[in-house]
Motif scaffolding. Structure first.
Motif, PDB file in Angstrom:
ATOM      1  N   PHE A   1      47.137  83.602 -18.530  1.00 31.42           N
ATOM      2  CA  PHE A   1      46.989  84.512 -19.662  1.00 31.42           C
ATOM      3  C   PHE A   1      46.971  83.711 -20.951  1.00 31.42           C
TER       4      PHE A   1
ATOM      5  N   THR B   1      44.295  80.317 -20.225  1.00 26.56           N
ATOM      6  CA  THR B   1      42.942  80.851 -20.240  1.00 26.56           C
ATOM      7  C   THR B   1      41.891  79.744 -20.213  1.00 26.56           C
TER       8      THR B   1
ATOM      9  N   LEU C   1      39.953  91.455 -18.192  1.00 30.67           N
ATOM     10  CA  LEU C   1      40.883  91.067 -17.128  1.00 30.67           C
ATOM     11  C   LEU C   1      40.141  91.129 -15.798  1.00 30.67           C
TER      12      LEU C   1
ATOM     13  N   ALA D   1      42.085  86.174 -17.874  1.00 27.35           N
ATOM     14  CA  ALA D   1      42.398  87.088 -18.983  1.00 27.35           C
ATOM     15  C   ALA D   1      41.881  86.516 -20.291  1.00 27.35           C
TER      16      ALA D   1
ATOM     17  N   SER E   1      47.977  89.773 -24.332  1.00 28.41           N
ATOM     18  CA  SER E   1      48.794  90.619 -23.460  1.00 28.41           C
ATOM     19  C   SER E   1      50.069  91.096 -24.137  1.00 28.41           C
TER      20      SER E   1
ATOM     21  N   LEU F   1      51.672  93.914 -16.874  1.00 33.34           N
ATOM     22  CA  LEU F   1      50.793  92.932 -16.253  1.00 33.34           C
ATOM     23  C   LEU F   1      51.499  92.181 -15.132  1.00 33.34           C
TER      24      LEU F   1
END
Lengths: 236, 236, 236, 236, 236
Positions: E18, E26, E64, E79, E83, E90
């Protein structure tokens, strides 16, 4: 939010007036309540607004009261509480009430803002029903051709699908409660419904109601501010 | 919010006093609690307000306690917590309690703001019941003709439909807890209920309660502020 | 939020245009509504936005109206209300409507922001369906290769899984409603759907719609501000 | 919020220490965890607070962990996460846990703010149980006569009706974590429960825990601030 | 929030990344997606975040997305949306996905903030499983002994009770996306999973992904700001 009724008269016309531009709807309703013979037949129970209660002439004034006039077969929904943020809920209440009582026509009394500060207040109508439209035309009231309606009346216009809805709008210019605009609304309503009210002393009386309403609303506001201030200086 | 009762005496009168203008209701209730013989028979459970607990004379003071006086058959709802935002919920609780205990009369003790800063506190009554109205008239208390009632008492006035409700209001001018106003409320209540309390040392005692309450509320406020400050300087 | 339909034509294409960048979608839809023959067959009922109602030419304009053109078998979802915070809900409504009417293709009309302030508006397409992609290619429209789509159209792109979705995007540079960009969208849509609209006076007309929409939206905004101001100066 | 247990020992005493004034409760619990032999037998699952996880000596530290000491039959509820806004929920959890494990006594370790900045920390007790009261009296601990208790301990005092609850409060003056106050709490607890801990090096050790906790909490705070800053400078 | 899968491969390892510190997770995932052969097999449906959709190389990029690599039997949860505030939800999704696909190991790729601005990024591991711990030890990766983990990875660490979870953390110092830290994570992951990726051009490529991601996220942010500004200047 919930309707409480002690009587259920049928086939009446329903007049609603919420505090909007220039408090036109509320002042007009206040005049009708004092001028014609109304009895309270219900109220609207709510949790969404502050519990501010006005006592007037030794009696509790319902924030959202439902009144009945037998002679003209009229229901009056009288509001002395701000409806901001509750427009959809209140419009649902108006429609539910209309269904419960098999209301023949909802008549909304409302102010509309005017950017033209010099002109005398004009009055306009809107109706979603052809028969009622022609009644207004005969009274030589102008149709509201372009405009923005906000508040409960706007929500009622969008939601009331199979119910005849008519509106009487008076232009209002000032940021103060506008009893002159309210008087113009009453003049049209008087003709439209054949109420035969003596409209001569109406303007003078309207000013009286205006003063009373301003007092009620302003006292409520002050009371809450004072209360908060006191509480804070107390525990701060 | 929920009522918890360990005893259910019936046909009592219920006295409620929430902290409002000048803390009149709470100070008056505090006086009654110390002066007459009350036992705790319940409390109101809530989640809506901060968990601030006062310890007084080595005992936990319930934020919303329910007390019973057998001699005069009185229930007392004592509140030392602010009710802002919970007025409707608390009024529902007052009404539910009244139904559970078959309460004969709800008596609200309350301050009302006065813009007139020089006049001595006057006391007024309001009642929704003719029999009780005439009792107040005999005591030469004035009816509150025009005014705005906010808070739990306002909400109770709107919601309590089939329950006799009476209010004793004392004007209060200052932004401080007003034990003089509370003393005047007690004076009227004493006559109205025939409590035969010795009202002579009342004012002096009222000042004591005022100090105690101010201490409790202010300490609670300080404790929370301190706690937040500490936590922040700690992790910041 | 809820769909209300009085007719259920099947196998149409659905054109949606929400107010986004440069109001492109709404202006383009407004043009189609006036140019082609549409009848209202439904609306979307909502509680989430203010009850602001526009009256135009003496008629209530639905904030979210559903219209049908028989000749080209088109459904048009016309929005004159801001959709901020309701993107997901509105995209679910678009998809539910598509399922109810067995929609063959959803066509989104939308503006995309351009940081390049000097270039003339370009038009791009996006499609999730190979057959429709080649139709756009034949019309020599460029594919949107890199970009960010926000609002209802963005949500529709993510949620509409088994429904063919095409988008016509026009670049828009200014912070004003952009009727030129909307005109370019209509030009492509005209070719794509074979609508045979006379696109010559389109730009001039687009400016007219732009003015009208700006009026409606700005009046609504003003009305609410005015209303709040009045109410405050009234009770303050 | 939910309790998860892998073991269910019965008839224990439950010690809770949430981060309050001077972090007294958490520091004291941290000391007990390192000094006595505890095994983790559960945790409290929550969604209400940020997902900030501390790793200490290569192991995840539960934000709300439940530990068991067999020798003294003690359950320890260890909290290293702020409980602001969750006081009622956490007090319900404490009571539910007490019922599930048939807890004989809940012992709350807590700091109380002191406005007197010069005096050495004093320790007080509160108990809702006569037998436990006399145990504290024999240890010559003073009863907390007047005070305000906030946080989870305050909520437990109000809610725990049929469960014996005792509190050990230490005064704390500074806005920093107060290991000295925590050490005084441990001293009393040691005598009260007969733990026979070597209290000599306690103060020194307490300072170590204080540093560790301050590190954990401050790092978590910093991590979140840093994360937000980075994210913003990244996409801004 | 809801998982949608078109395929359900079993017994895979699940890699989650994330956007956290330095966007390490990411960027690393982006590299894997481009370097190894992944097919999209699902997505996570959500309502909680803005409907901002990126179009990259003419295709919608799922905010996502769930991807599958057959050769190494890997699931990748990719993602590109922030978040914040959804960490618990999640983490529940990660765990639910793990159960549905009978995931053998969850591997979290994450940045950790470092206050030491001069040192080169170090890499650490954390694992809740002894067998996996020794695998990391053999690779001479250091265990994260002290630290604070926030975000989805932190929540997964607390919630994933019976699932083996391993984390690869890279220190990151700057407030910018840190492709060097991401490259270090990939280096360890390559050895840990035996992916045999050519890690030589990785750093250069990582910078490319960094640029792309920064573009996507920043454009989305700008698009929303622009949109709001336009709307306001339009109706204001």
């Amino acid at each position: 939010m919930q309707i409480k009724l002690t009587k259920k008269p049928k086939n009446c016309k329903l007049i609603e007036g919420f505090p909007g531009f220039g408090l036109v709807g509320t002042i007009a309703n206040e005049f009708l309540l004092e001028h014609l013979k109304f009895e309270q037949i219900g109220k609207i129970i709510f949790d969404e607004m502050p519990a501010t209660v006005a006592i007037h002439e030794g009696k509790v004034v319902e924030p959202l009261g439902i009144f009945y006039n037998k002679k003209y077969n009229l229901i009056l929904l009288h509001a002395i509480t701000a409806s901001t943020g509750m427009e959809w809920k209140l419009s649902n209440i108006v429609i539910e009430l209309s269904k419960q009582l098999n209301i023949k026509e909802v008549i909304c009394l409302e102010g509309v803002g005017s950017s033209d500060e010099t002109v005398t207040s004009r009055v306009f109508y809107y109706s979603n029903n052809e028969k009622n439209k022609s009644k207004f035309k005969k009274l030589k009231v102008d149709l509201l051709k372009e405009g923005i309606i906000i508040g409960v009346t706007g929500a009622v216009l969008l939601r009331a699908e199979n119910i005849p809805v008519s509106c009487v709008f008076a232009e209002t210019h000032t940021s103060l409660p506008d009893s002159k605009a309210a008087a113009k609304v009453i003049e049209i309503l008087d003709k439209y419904l054949g109420l035969k009210v003596d409209t001569k002393p109406l303007l003078m009386q309207a000013e009286k109601f205006e003063g009373k309403l301003r007092g009620l609303l302003s006292d409520g506001q002050k009371a809450q501010q004072l209360s908060e201030k006191k509480m804070m200086s107390y525990v701060g």
